[in-house]
Design a protein around this motif. Structure first.
Motif, PDB file in Angstrom:
ATOM      1  N   MET A  44      24.071  40.292  34.997  1.00 41.56           N
ATOM      2  CA  MET A  44      24.412  41.647  35.427  1.00 41.56           C
ATOM      3  C   MET A  44      24.927  42.440  34.234  1.00 41.56           C
ATOM      4  N   GLN A  45      24.469  43.680  34.095  1.00 41.93           N
ATOM      5  CA  GLN A  45      24.918  44.534  33.000  1.00 41.93           C
ATOM      6  C   GLN A  45      25.424  45.862  33.556  1.00 41.93           C
ATOM      7  N   ILE A  46      26.623  46.264  33.139  1.00 44.60           N
ATOM      8  CA  ILE A  46      27.173  47.564  33.513  1.00 44.60           C
ATOM      9  C   ILE A  46      27.845  48.182  32.292  1.00 44.60           C
ATOM     10  N   HIS A  47      28.034  49.486  32.347  1.00 39.68           N
ATOM     11  CA  HIS A  47      28.784  50.188  31.312  1.00 39.68           C
ATOM     12  C   HIS A  47      30.236  50.310  31.752  1.00 39.68           C
ATOM     13  N   SER A  48      31.113  50.590  30.795  1.00 41.24           N
ATOM     14  CA  SER A  48      32.537  50.690  31.120  1.00 41.24           C
ATOM     15  C   SER A  48      32.813  51.742  32.191  1.00 41.24           C
ATOM     16  N   ASN A  49      32.008  52.808  32.238  1.00 42.42           N
ATOM     17  CA  ASN A  49      32.263  53.850  33.239  1.00 42.42           C
ATOM     18  C   ASN A  49      31.866  53.412  34.645  1.00 42.42           C
ATOM     19  N   GLN A  50      31.192  52.252  34.764  1.00 43.18           N
ATOM     20  CA  GLN A  50      30.836  51.706  36.065  1.00 43.18           C
ATOM     21  C   GLN A  50      31.776  50.580  36.501  1.00 43.18           C
ATOM     22  N   TYR A  51      32.565  50.080  35.572  1.00 43.47           N
ATOM     23  CA  TYR A  51      33.458  48.962  35.900  1.00 43.47           C
ATOM     24  C   TYR A  51      34.611  49.434  36.769  1.00 43.47           C
ATOM     25  N   ARG A  52      34.904  48.674  37.840  1.00 47.50           N
ATOM     26  CA  ARG A  52      36.024  49.000  38.710  1.00 47.50           C
ATOM     27  C   ARG A  52      37.050  47.871  38.788  1.00 47.50           C
ATOM     28  N   ASN A  53      36.564  46.637  38.962  1.00 45.50           N
ATOM     29  CA  ASN A  53      37.479  45.502  39.077  1.00 45.50           C
ATOM     30  C   ASN A  53      36.701  44.208  38.906  1.00 45.50           C
ATOM     31  N   PRO A  54      37.394  43.101  38.668  1.00 44.33           N
ATOM     32  CA  PRO A  54      36.690  41.825  38.455  1.00 44.33           C
ATOM     33  C   PRO A  54      35.832  41.398  39.640  1.00 44.33           C
ATOM     34  N   GLY A  55      36.222  41.806  40.854  1.00 39.94           N
ATOM     35  CA  GLY A  55      35.502  41.369  42.035  1.00 39.94           C
ATOM     36  C   GLY A  55      34.095  41.915  42.160  1.00 39.94           C
ATOM     37  N   GLN A  56      33.762  42.973  41.400  1.00 43.94           N
ATOM     38  CA  GLN A  56      32.412  43.518  41.498  1.00 43.94           C
ATOM     39  C   GLN A  56      31.416  42.726  40.658  1.00 43.94           C
ATOM     40  N   LEU A  57      31.914  41.840  39.818  1.00 48.05           N
ATOM     41  CA  LEU A  57      31.046  41.059  38.935  1.00 48.05           C
ATOM     42  C   LEU A  57      30.764  39.688  39.554  1.00 48.05           C
ATOM     43  N   PRO A  58      29.603  39.125  39.287  1.00 43.78           N
ATOM     44  CA  PRO A  58      29.280  37.800  39.833  1.00 43.78           C
ATOM     45  C   PRO A  58      30.189  36.731  39.249  1.00 43.78           C
ATOM     46  N   GLU A  59      30.286  35.605  39.931  1.00 44.04           N
ATOM     47  CA  GLU A  59      31.077  34.490  39.422  1.00 44.04           C
ATOM     48  C   GLU A  59      30.515  34.025  38.081  1.00 44.04           C
ATOM     49  N   GLY A  60      31.405  33.568  37.235  1.00 39.33           N
ATOM     50  CA  GLY A  60      30.995  33.112  35.913  1.00 39.33           C
ATOM     51  C   GLY A  60      31.732  33.854  34.821  1.00 39.33           C
ATOM     52  N   ASP A  61      31.361  33.564  33.576  1.00 41.74           N
ATOM     53  CA  ASP A  61      31.985  34.207  32.429  1.00 41.74           C
ATOM     54  C   ASP A  61      31.512  35.653  32.309  1.00 41.74           C
ATOM     55  N   VAL A  62      32.329  36.452  31.596  1.00 39.30           N
ATOM     56  CA  VAL A  62      31.991  37.856  31.367  1.00 39.30           C
ATOM     57  C   VAL A  62      32.066  38.144  29.871  1.00 39.30           C
ATOM     58  N   LEU A  63      31.024  38.755  29.349  1.00 39.41           N
ATOM     59  CA  LEU A  63      31.023  39.218  27.967  1.00 39.41           C
ATOM     60  C   LEU A  63      31.363  40.698  27.957  1.00 39.41           C
ATOM     61  N   VAL A  64      32.458  41.058  27.272  1.00 37.28           N
ATOM     62  CA  VAL A  64      32.829  42.449  27.068  1.00 37.28           C
ATOM     63  C   VAL A  64      32.441  42.815  25.640  1.00 37.28           C
ATOM     64  N   VAL A  65      31.652  43.857  25.483  1.00 33.98           N
ATOM     65  CA  VAL A  65      31.162  44.255  24.164  1.00 33.98           C
ATOM     66  C   VAL A  65      31.893  45.519  23.731  1.00 33.98           C
ATOM     67  N   GLY A  66      32.729  45.387  22.703  1.00 34.54           N
ATOM     68  CA  GLY A  66      33.500  46.505  22.197  1.00 34.54           C
ATOM     69  C   GLY A  66      34.975  46.329  22.485  1.00 34.54           C
ATOM     70  N   SER A  67      35.807  46.659  21.483  1.00 31.98           N
ATOM     71  CA  SER A  67      37.251  46.436  21.627  1.00 31.98           C
ATOM     72  C   SER A  67      38.050  47.708  21.399  1.00 31.98           C
ATOM     73  N   GLY A  68      37.447  48.870  21.715  1.00 32.91           N
ATOM     74  CA  GLY A  68      38.231  50.093  21.730  1.00 32.91           C
ATOM     75  C   GLY A  68      39.166  50.080  22.930  1.00 32.91           C
ATOM     76  N   GLN A  69      39.696  51.241  23.286  1.00 33.08           N
ATOM     77  CA  GLN A  69      40.643  51.278  24.400  1.00 33.08           C
ATOM     78  C   GLN A  69      40.038  50.723  25.680  1.00 33.08           C
ATOM     79  N   SER A  70      38.839  51.152  26.037  1.00 37.32           N
ATOM     80  CA  SER A  70      38.236  50.679  27.283  1.00 37.32           C
ATOM     81  C   SER A  70      37.924  49.190  27.209  1.00 37.32           C
ATOM     82  N   GLY A  71      37.291  48.763  26.123  1.00 37.41           N
ATOM     83  CA  GLY A  71      36.917  47.363  26.003  1.00 37.41           C
ATOM     84  C   GLY A  71      38.112  46.432  26.027  1.00 37.41           C
ATOM     85  N   ALA A  72      39.154  46.764  25.253  1.00 37.53           N
ATOM     86  CA  ALA A  72      40.339  45.905  25.201  1.00 37.53           C
ATOM     87  C   ALA A  72      41.032  45.860  26.557  1.00 37.53           C
TER      88      ALA A  72
END
Length: 422
Positions: free
Chosen positions: A153-181
């Motif tokens: 599953m791929q989403i952008h930061s503006n679509q992220y709401r909470n961990p529960g919307q993502l499937p079970e498993g590991d999550v890769l966050v790309v970018g460590s600016g304010q939103s990413g961190a």
């Protein structure tokens, strides 16, 4: 027969806090105007932020025109629902002449002066246009995303709401600016296993020597420095924001500490080839540079304290709590456990609807405190439009007042004030 376009002296494109601030000052000057908003006023705070989102600057810095923060926690950090309520109250005070649900499709200068403005609800002409739609329009997702398997599953930061919307498993966050961190922290605190591709974002302390760092920097005059006085000049507009959080009363975000707690850190994500994610070997240098910025800001505060003889508790500079070992530059996606990717690498501006010769090669407008060389065309709400606070609740009102004064002078707006008084 083609209807005659309706004329309005000033068209404001965008109904967020910047557009509403301009509307406030134009109303004070008695200048007729319309605000065009494709959705609803200030909607992005409710529709494009995650559930635990909060401000990273103290509430006392929220100072929209006629609407300073007056809540019970000036040194705290408003949460998403509080921000939405704060802006709703501001919109109610301004009571702007706003056309919600109306998209501006095209605007261009007219040979006789002024502008043609085509909207989803008819055509207009305007003497002045204020572009208040910000600079974060098109989410950046790299072309490599097209090659990733559909099972991820791929989403952008503006679509992220909470961990529960993502499937079970590991999550890769790309970018460590304010939103990413902050999204990486949100997932980490929820017990998700996080992989973080670290960028070049700097960081700063939340609190230092007994006070919030923002408060120290305000006392030092940093937030009054104009872009013309900044050492980087226009280059500061391209800087990535420091990562820090106001969550749970405010704290540092320390990626090294996350690593000691199980978060996996990598360098910049460079590509996807032969089923493997490819990362640059720059994790160590990125972390070191972020810490140099962190300690450098604290050192500037130390100097300020010493020069003014301020009594403040001593505090040691940050020392790394974790160091990367052998760099991981390749990770087989199939065996990684990664089930979702959150792209946190920013946005591109999109002013394609505006036909005006005021843009640079990156599609960003050239201006002086929002005023362009195109007669009648201004921008507001952009990062470092004039000062650090130009894109925030702290100083956008002052920029709006400046724009309104420029418009009043150009229109000879005494005639509007006279008409409104009759």
């Amino acid at each position: 027969m083609t209807p005659t376009p309706r004329h309005v002296p000033v068209a404001i494109v965008g109904g967020g806090q910047a557009g509403l601030s301009v509307s406030y000052h134009l109303t004070q000057a008695g200048i007729e105007h319309l605000v065009f908003e494709a959705r609803t006023a200030a909607h992005t705070w409710a529709t494009q932020r995650w559930d635990t989102f909060c401000l990273v600057t103290p509430n006392w810095q929220c100072d929209l025109p006629g609407h300073p923060y007056d809540g019970p926690d000036p040194d705290g950090f408003m949460r998403k629902e509080e921000i939405v309520a704060y802006l709703a109250a501001f919109a109610a005070k301004v009571n702007p002449p706003i056309r919600e649900g109306v998209t501006v499709r095209r605007a261009e200068p007219l040979a006789a002066g002024g502008f043609s403005v085509r909207t989803s609800d008819g055509d207009y002409t305007a003497d002045e246009i204020v572009v208040a739609s910000g600079g974060y329009h098109t989410p950046i997702i790299p072309r490599m995303a097209e090659r990733l398997p559909s099972s991820v599953m791929q989403i952008h930061s503006n679509q992220y709401r909470n961990p529960g919307q993502l499937p079970e498993g590991d999550v890769l966050v790309v970018g460590s600016g304010q939103s990413g961190a902050q999204i990486a922290e949100d997932l980490h605190l929820a017990g998700r296993r996080v992989h973080l591709a670290v960028g070049d974002a700097p960081r700063c302390a939340r609190f230092y020597r007994g006070r919030d760092v923002v408060t120290w920097l305000a006392d030092m005059g940093y937030y009054e420095m104009s872009v013309d006085d900044h050492p980087l000049r226009d280059g500061v507009r391209d800087n990535t924001n420091h990562y820090v959080t106001g969550r749970d009363g405010g704290r540092d975000i320390d990626l090294r500490r996350f690593a000691t707690e199980g978060m996996r850190l990598y360098g910049v994500l460079d590509g996807f080839e032969d089923g493997c994610l490819r990362f640059r070997d720059n994790l160590r240098s990125s972390l070191d540079q972020a810490d140099r910025t962190y300690n450098g800001i604290n050192a500037a505060i130390d100097k300020h304290i010493a020069s003014r003889g301020i009594e403040a508790p001593a505090q040691a500079h940050y020392a790394p709590v974790w160091e990367p070992e052998a760099p991981v530059t390749s990770l087989a996606l199939a065996g990684s456990g990664i089930a979702a990717i959150v792209w946190c690498i920013g946005f591109r501006p999109d002013f394609s609807w505006l036909d005006a010769s005021v843009f640079n090669g990156a599609g960003r407008p050239k201006h002086s405190r929002g005023v362009t060389v195109q007669p009648g065309l201004s921008f507001i709400g952009l990062p470092w439009l004039h000062t650090w606070g130009s894109g925030r609740f702290g100083a956008v009102g002052r920029d709006a007042e400046h724009i309104a004064r420029v418009i009043q002078k150009r229109l000879g707006a005494d005639r509007f004030a006279l008409r409104f008084a009759v």
